[in-house]
Structure formats: structure tokens, C-alpha cells
Design a protein around this motif. Structure first.
Motif, PDB file in Angstrom:
ATOM      1  N   ASN A 105     -24.056 -51.687 -27.984  1.00 47.03           N
ATOM      2  CA  ASN A 105     -24.234 -50.265 -27.704  1.00 47.03           C
ATOM      3  C   ASN A 105     -23.203 -49.684 -26.747  1.00 47.03           C
ATOM      4  OD1 ASN A 105     -25.382 -51.814 -25.639  1.00 47.03           O
ATOM      5  ND2 ASN A 105     -26.880 -50.241 -25.105  1.00 47.03           N
ATOM      6  N   PHE A 106     -22.398 -50.520 -26.096  1.00 46.18           N
ATOM      7  CA  PHE A 106     -21.327 -50.031 -25.238  1.00 46.18           C
ATOM      8  C   PHE A 106     -20.050 -50.788 -25.603  1.00 46.18           C
ATOM      9  CE2 PHE A 106     -24.792 -48.383 -22.764  1.00 46.18           C
ATOM     10  CZ  PHE A 106     -24.271 -47.253 -22.141  1.00 46.18           C
ATOM     11  N   PRO A 107     -19.266 -50.278 -26.552  1.00 50.74           N
ATOM     12  CA  PRO A 107     -18.085 -51.004 -27.016  1.00 50.74           C
ATOM     13  C   PRO A 107     -16.999 -51.175 -25.959  1.00 50.74           C
ATOM     14  CG  PRO A 107     -18.146 -48.783 -27.943  1.00 50.74           C
ATOM     15  CD  PRO A 107     -19.467 -49.008 -27.280  1.00 50.74           C
ATOM     16  N   LEU A 108     -17.115 -50.454 -24.849  1.00 49.97           N
ATOM     17  CA  LEU A 108     -16.122 -50.572 -23.779  1.00 49.97           C
ATOM     18  C   LEU A 108     -16.755 -51.066 -22.479  1.00 49.97           C
ATOM     19  CD1 LEU A 108     -14.171 -47.256 -24.480  1.00 49.97           C
ATOM     20  CD2 LEU A 108     -13.503 -49.573 -25.115  1.00 49.97           C
ATOM     21  N   ALA A 109     -17.733 -50.333 -21.949  1.00 56.94           N
ATOM     22  CA  ALA A 109     -18.247 -50.601 -20.603  1.00 56.94           C
ATOM     23  C   ALA A 109     -19.046 -51.881 -20.490  1.00 56.94           C
ATOM     24  CB  ALA A 109     -19.093 -49.417 -20.121  1.00 56.94           C
ATOM     25  N   PHE A 110     -19.618 -52.376 -21.599  1.00 57.60           N
ATOM     26  CA  PHE A 110     -20.366 -53.636 -21.578  1.00 57.60           C
ATOM     27  C   PHE A 110     -19.793 -54.625 -22.591  1.00 57.60           C
ATOM     28  CE2 PHE A 110     -23.540 -51.256 -19.295  1.00 57.60           C
ATOM     29  CZ  PHE A 110     -24.219 -52.204 -18.546  1.00 57.60           C
ATOM     30  N   SER A 111     -18.508 -54.536 -22.823  1.00 54.58           N
ATOM     31  CA  SER A 111     -17.961 -55.387 -23.871  1.00 54.58           C
ATOM     32  C   SER A 111     -16.759 -56.174 -23.343  1.00 54.58           C
ATOM     33  CB  SER A 111     -17.611 -54.541 -25.104  1.00 54.58           C
ATOM     34  OG  SER A 111     -17.684 -55.296 -26.281  1.00 54.58           O
ATOM     35  N   VAL A 112     -15.636 -56.129 -24.039  1.00 55.65           N
ATOM     36  CA  VAL A 112     -14.533 -57.063 -23.782  1.00 55.65           C
ATOM     37  C   VAL A 112     -14.037 -56.996 -22.343  1.00 55.65           C
ATOM     38  CG1 VAL A 112     -12.155 -57.620 -24.443  1.00 55.65           C
ATOM     39  CG2 VAL A 112     -13.859 -57.131 -26.206  1.00 55.65           C
ATOM     40  N   ALA A 113     -13.812 -55.792 -21.841  1.00 59.30           N
ATOM     41  CA  ALA A 113     -13.368 -55.627 -20.444  1.00 59.30           C
ATOM     42  C   ALA A 113     -14.417 -54.902 -19.629  1.00 59.30           C
ATOM     43  CB  ALA A 113     -12.042 -54.868 -20.390  1.00 59.30           C
ATOM     44  N   GLY A 114     -15.684 -55.068 -19.998  1.00 62.35           N
ATOM     45  CA  GLY A 114     -16.762 -54.374 -19.323  1.00 62.35           C
ATOM     46  C   GLY A 114     -17.150 -55.001 -18.004  1.00 62.35           C
ATOM     47  N   GLY A 115     -18.333 -54.647 -17.538  1.00 61.49           N
ATOM     48  CA  GLY A 115     -18.753 -55.045 -16.196  1.00 61.49           C
ATOM     49  C   GLY A 115     -18.848 -56.536 -15.985  1.00 61.49           C
ATOM     50  N   ASP A 116     -19.296 -57.298 -16.996  1.00 59.30           N
ATOM     51  CA  ASP A 116     -19.372 -58.749 -16.839  1.00 59.30           C
ATOM     52  C   ASP A 116     -17.978 -59.347 -16.667  1.00 59.30           C
ATOM     53  OD1 ASP A 116     -22.110 -58.675 -17.055  1.00 59.30           O
ATOM     54  OD2 ASP A 116     -22.169 -59.301 -19.154  1.00 59.30           O
ATOM     55  N   THR A 117     -17.055 -58.930 -17.533  1.00 56.38           N
ATOM     56  CA  THR A 117     -15.685 -59.442 -17.447  1.00 56.38           C
ATOM     57  C   THR A 117     -15.029 -59.012 -16.146  1.00 56.38           C
ATOM     58  OG1 THR A 117     -15.429 -59.473 -19.859  1.00 56.38           O
ATOM     59  CG2 THR A 117     -13.412 -59.379 -18.546  1.00 56.38           C
ATOM     60  N   ALA A 118     -15.184 -57.747 -15.777  1.00 58.74           N
ATOM     61  CA  ALA A 118     -14.543 -57.240 -14.558  1.00 58.74           C
ATOM     62  C   ALA A 118     -15.035 -57.973 -13.322  1.00 58.74           C
ATOM     63  CB  ALA A 118     -14.802 -55.742 -14.426  1.00 58.74           C
ATOM     64  N   SER A 119     -16.353 -58.183 -13.221  1.00 57.33           N
ATOM     65  CA  SER A 119     -16.892 -58.839 -12.032  1.00 57.33           C
ATOM     66  C   SER A 119     -16.525 -60.313 -11.993  1.00 57.33           C
ATOM     67  CB  SER A 119     -18.412 -58.649 -11.964  1.00 57.33           C
ATOM     68  OG  SER A 119     -19.049 -59.072 -13.150  1.00 57.33           O
ATOM     69  N   ALA A 120     -16.475 -60.968 -13.158  1.00 58.11           N
ATOM     70  CA  ALA A 120     -16.084 -62.370 -13.184  1.00 58.11           C
ATOM     71  C   ALA A 120     -14.616 -62.536 -12.796  1.00 58.11           C
ATOM     72  CB  ALA A 120     -16.338 -62.962 -14.567  1.00 58.11           C
ATOM     73  N   LEU A 121     -13.743 -61.703 -13.350  1.00 54.32           N
ATOM     74  CA  LEU A 121     -12.322 -61.784 -12.993  1.00 54.32           C
ATOM     75  C   LEU A 121     -12.126 -61.459 -11.514  1.00 54.32           C
ATOM     76  CD1 LEU A 121     -10.639 -60.087 -16.096  1.00 54.32           C
ATOM     77  CD2 LEU A 121     -10.683 -62.532 -15.546  1.00 54.32           C
ATOM     78  N   ALA A 122     -12.872 -60.500 -10.993  1.00 53.78           N
ATOM     79  CA  ALA A 122     -12.767 -60.175  -9.573  1.00 53.78           C
ATOM     80  C   ALA A 122     -13.154 -61.363  -8.711  1.00 53.78           C
ATOM     81  CB  ALA A 122     -13.651 -58.979  -9.244  1.00 53.78           C
ATOM     82  N   ALA A 123     -14.166 -62.102  -9.146  1.00 54.21           N
ATOM     83  CA  ALA A 123     -14.624 -63.268  -8.384  1.00 54.21           C
ATOM     84  C   ALA A 123     -13.608 -64.398  -8.402  1.00 54.21           C
ATOM     85  CB  ALA A 123     -15.951 -63.761  -8.939  1.00 54.21           C
ATOM     86  N   GLY A 124     -12.735 -64.421  -9.416  1.00 52.87           N
ATOM     87  CA  GLY A 124     -11.779 -65.515  -9.566  1.00 52.87           C
ATOM     88  C   GLY A 124     -12.107 -66.426 -10.729  1.00 52.87           C
TER      89      GLY A 124
END
Length: 503
Positions: A157-176
């Protein structure tokens, strides 16, 4: 169409094709062929992610922030093409996709600023007490460290904000943490172009290419291979209760169980308190109808339930909601499968003890609103009424008094949100309900509608099961980074050896 997908997977910096393909099913426009993911590709991506972790997991916060900002820049640079193919694949309006792209790049930049500030590290230091009796205390330092490669499942339902570069990806990459994404087959072209943006940022910043991979399509074996791969240390998921629970169980059954951060469904009930309904019941009914039908009801915070006291004021609320919903025309849903599930949910709700206030005909990929009403006792007896219907379907639960309203609140499963509509004269009733609702939901609202999730430090987008599988986590807001960190204590480690963030 300006952008034509090539249909390949991105694995450790290489675009890789497979033998089998699947066709996208756009709401309008051309369909394209995409390679089908395989467990072998998952294994390659996970191995590359583990290799990348030895550099990326120990990179500086400044380097990771620059990488996150570069991803945001590259997504914005492809903005028109993302909107074009995203609208074609999902049927979502261009304005919605443009707004969602803004949210996506905004949360990437938010996490960049968050890690630069450093508060997320939760650094603590207890100095050595060599003269303490009866025993000396060693020098103890603690901070949060990244856990390793993370698997992310794109949401429908969110092809951008909850998908490939969405919040899960952004927070994981931020964590390292390097990320392996299983893209959602509802919007594979949108996933591909966003992956191209990430690949460009990897090249620009000189990051190890294994830090990100995208596996397209694939059946259940691909998801199983990803969550059971021994190099994956956590999973982020937004989707159905059935699919998410199956993956959650697989994570728990591994030789090394790992956390599964799944968002699985919520009906987001609203409690309409009597003074508010008496003063502005019609306006509340109209506001509910607008929230209920936003995006064809395909928001995880869609307020599907309204609990109201019986009587003329409650009837006025129901009439206003029905009139407003009757003016909403058919909307295109994200996929044929989601549209079919919506019709199944409608059929599940209809039955003994449930009155249809607004019914219509919806077919194929279209959705029209439905409004039903039941009583408190019927709700408490029929557990199926408390199950999410993904789409613009509303259910009014009419109760006799505040005691029955409190029983409805106590009967709830875990929710993402619960809402109190109240005026000053409802304060006593609200004080009675609030302790119940805060045990049921991750976010409690007053005098608003839960659709529209603010991306900020204070947001909680999670809740008790089945809203999410980890009640202490959120998938939106800066606290989301804590899902992919673990505390490490350093005892008597010389300053010359300590991580730079502790010195």
C-alpha cells in the motif's frame, strides 16, 4: 512512458536476470516482465550484505548520513519517472505519489540528522572505582551497535514510504545495517527505479555494494529463504496477518531466533463520546467518511470502527456518515488480489446481527464504500467483526451506555491507533477509557482521524499484537532505528581501542 524497467534484480551492485519471469499487473498502461527471485539469489545477497557489514557497520555517522542524503537526492532526481510508473502500477493519483516521495526522502534525511546528533547511541559511562570496598568497580561504557544484515519486505500500500527505500530500509541503513529487500510484486517497476537511485548513491559515496540488494518477485520460497538465512539478524515487514505470522513463526523457529518486526493489521477504533457527538455529530460523521475512504481505504491506520451511544445524536452521526460515503465514487485498488480480499471482507461482515446502512456493487479492481451497523453485544459475540477489512468499509457499533463502551474497549486486540472524540464535558468518560486504550494501541488520538502518520521523533507506529509483532517497536519516526541496534558494554577497554563514538 519515459522509464522502461529492465526487470532485473540488484545484487551487490550487479543487475542480475533470471530464467523465469512474471508480468506486472498495472492499473493502467503497459505491463513489463520482471525476473523471478530465487533462494540462490537470496543467498548471494545475504553473503554480500555480511561482507559489507565489516566496513559499513563500522563506518562513521558522518559517512552514513552522507549516504542517506545521497539516496534522497537520487530519488528526487528521478521524481517524475517514479511518479509515472508508480501511478501506472498502483492506480494511485500523481499527487499522492509525489507526497509519498516527499515523505520517503524526508525520512531518509531525518535519519541522517538523527544519527549525526548521536543521541540514539544512548551512551553511558560508569567510571572505575578502584578503591571501592569491598570490591573495586571496573570502567564500564555502553552504547548501541548495529546488529548486522537486515531483511525488509516491501509493502503493497506504500510503494515508496514503506517499500524499497522506506522507513525500514532507512532506519536500518542509518543504524549501520546492510539491507536485503524483497520487493512487492504489486509495483516492481517502482521498486526497480528506487533501487537504481540507491545504487547510484552507493557509487557516489564509495559504499560497499553489498550494503543493499533488491530481489524481485518470487513465491513463498523466496521469503522463507530470506527470513531463515543464517546471516540475516532481523526482519522488517508490513503486510497481512496470515503472511506475517507465517514469517514470524519461521524467525522464531530458526537455530538462532531473530526479531521479526511485523505490522499485521488494525481496525483503529474510534470512541465517540456523548458530548462531542451531541455538539458535532454530523461533522464527525463527515470527517470519518473522508478518512475512511482516503486512498480507497488502503491505509494501515484506516479507522474502520466507530463506537457510539445509541440515541438520536448517534443516529445523526450515522446518517451523516452514510450520506458522505454515498457521494464517494469507485476507486481503483492497488491490486486485483487486494480488491478480491476487500469483497471477501465485506461478505464476512455481512450476516446476522449486522445491518447494512450503505451497500453497493464493486467488481474487478474497483472499491466502493460500505457502511454497516451492529450492537455492542453482537460485536462481543462475533469476533470476525473485529478483523481488519482492507478498504473503505466502516462499521458502527452502537452501545447502550458507557459501561458497554468500556467493555468494547477491553475486548479489543492490539491496534495501531485508538481515537477519542470528546468535548470538555466528556473528560470523565475519556479518563475512564484512556487507561484501557493505551494498553491496546501504540498511538491514542483525541479529536482527529488516524490516517496521516507524522514522521518525527515522538511518533509510534506499532502496538500490541496483532497490530505489530513487537509492542516495544515503531516502524515510523526516529525511534525505529532502535529495532536494528543492540547494547554493548565495554569493560576496561583502553581508549585507543574503543569505537570512536565512545572516546
Amino acid at each position: 512512458m519515459g522509464f522502461e524497467p529492465h526487470g532485473k534484480h540488484l545484487v551487490a551492485g550487479e543487475w542480475v536476470a533470471g530464467d523465469a519471469t512474471f508480468q506486472s499487473e498495472p492499473a493502467h498502461g503497459r505491463a513489463f516482465a520482471f525476473s523471478v527471485g530465487t533462494p540462490a539469489l537470496v543467498d548471494q545477497a545475504c553473503a554480500a550484505a555480511e561482507e559489507a557489514f565489516w566496513s559499513y557497520g563500522y563506518s562513521s555517522r558522518e559517512e552514513r548520513a552522507a549516504f542517506l542524503n545521497a539516496i534522497a537526492d537520487e530519488i528526487d532526481a528521478r521524481g517524475e519517472a517514479i511518479t509515472e510508473i508508480g501511478s501506472s502500477e498502483t492506480g494511485l493519483p500523481e499527487a499522492r505519489l509525489q507526497g509519498e516521495r516527499g515523505r520517503t526522502v524526508g525520512q531518509l534525511r531525518l535519519f541522517a540528522a538523527h544519527i549525526l546528533a548521536g543521541d540514539y547511541l544512548d551512551r553511558r559511562h560508569d567510571v572505575a572505582l578502584p578503591d571501592r570496598a569491598p570490591l573495586p568497580r571496573p570502567d564500564l561504557r555502553m552504547m548501541q551497535r548495529p546488529i548486522g544484515p537486515v531483511a525488509v519486505f516491501g509493502a503493497s500500500n506504500f510503494p515508496l514510504a514503506f517499500s524499497v527505500a522506506g522507513g525500514d530500509t532507512a532506519s536500518a541503513l542509518a543504524a549501520g545495517c546492510p539491507v536485503v529487500v524483497k520487493g512487492h510484486s504489486a509495483h516492481p517497476g517502482t521498486g526497480e527505479i528506487v533501487a537504481e537511485a540507491i545504487a547510484a548513491a552507493i557509487a557516489k559515496c564509495g559504499v560497499h555494494p553489498g550494503v543493499f540488494s533488491l530481489i524481485q518477485g518470487g513465491k513463498r520460497d523466496v521469503g522463507t529463504a530470506l527470513v531463515t538465512h543464517p546471516l540475516i539478524k532481523a526482519v522488517g515487514f508490513t503486510g497481512s496477518l496470515g503472511g506475517g505470522r507465517a514469517l514470524f513463526d519461521l524467525c522464531a523457529q530458526r537455530d538462532e531466533p531473530i526479531p521479526f518486526f511485523g505490522e499485521l493489521g488494525s481496525v483503529n477504533p474510534m470512541f465517540m463520546l456523548p458530548e462531542a457527538v451531541a455538539a458535532r455529530g454530523a461533522a464527525l460523521g463527515q470527517g470519518w467518511a473522508a478518512s475512511l475512504t482516503m486512498g480507497a481505504g488502503q491505509f494501515c491506520t484506516n479507522p474502520g470502527i466507530a463506537v457510539v451511544l445509541e440515541g438520536p445524536e448517534g443516529e445523526a452521526f450515522a446518517v451523516a456518515a452514510r450520506e458522505a460515503l454515498s457521494e464517494v465514487s469507485a476507486q481503483v485498488m492497488l491490486t486485483d488480489g487486494i480488491a478480491a480480499a476487500y469483497r471477501d471482507g465485506r461478505d464476512r461482515v455481512q450476516g446476522a446481527g449486522v445491518q447494512g446502512l450503505l451497500t453497493s456493487m464493486c467488481d474487478q479492481r474497483n472499491a466502493t464504500p460500505y457502511l454497516f451497523r451492529t450492537t455492542g453485544p453482537e460485536w462481543l459475540e462475533n469476533h470476525a467483526l473485529a478483523e481488519e477489512v482492507f478498504g473503505p468499509l466502516g462499521l458502527i457499533v452502537t452501545v447502550k451506555d458507557m459501561d458497554e463502551m468500556a467493555r468494547i474497549a477491553c475486548s479489543l486486540q492490539g491496534q495501531l491507533t485508538c481515537t477519542l472524540h470528546m468535548d470538555d464535558g466528556d473528560a470523565d468518560a475519556a479518563r475512564r477509557l484512556l487507561p484501557i486504550l493505551e494498553r491496546k494501541a501504540g498511538r491514542v488520538l483525541a479529536n482527529g482521524f488516524p490516517t496521516g502518520v507524522e514522521v518525527c521523533d515522538s511518533m509510534v507506529h506499532g502496538g500490541p499484537y496483532p497490530a505489530s509483532t513487537n509492542f516495544g517497536a515503531t516502524s515510523v519516526g526516529t525511534l525505529a532505528i532502535r529495532r536494528f541496534l543492540r547494547p554493548v558494554c565495554y569493560q576496561n577497554i583502553p581508549a585507543s581501542v574503543l569505537p570512536n563514538d565512545l572516546v
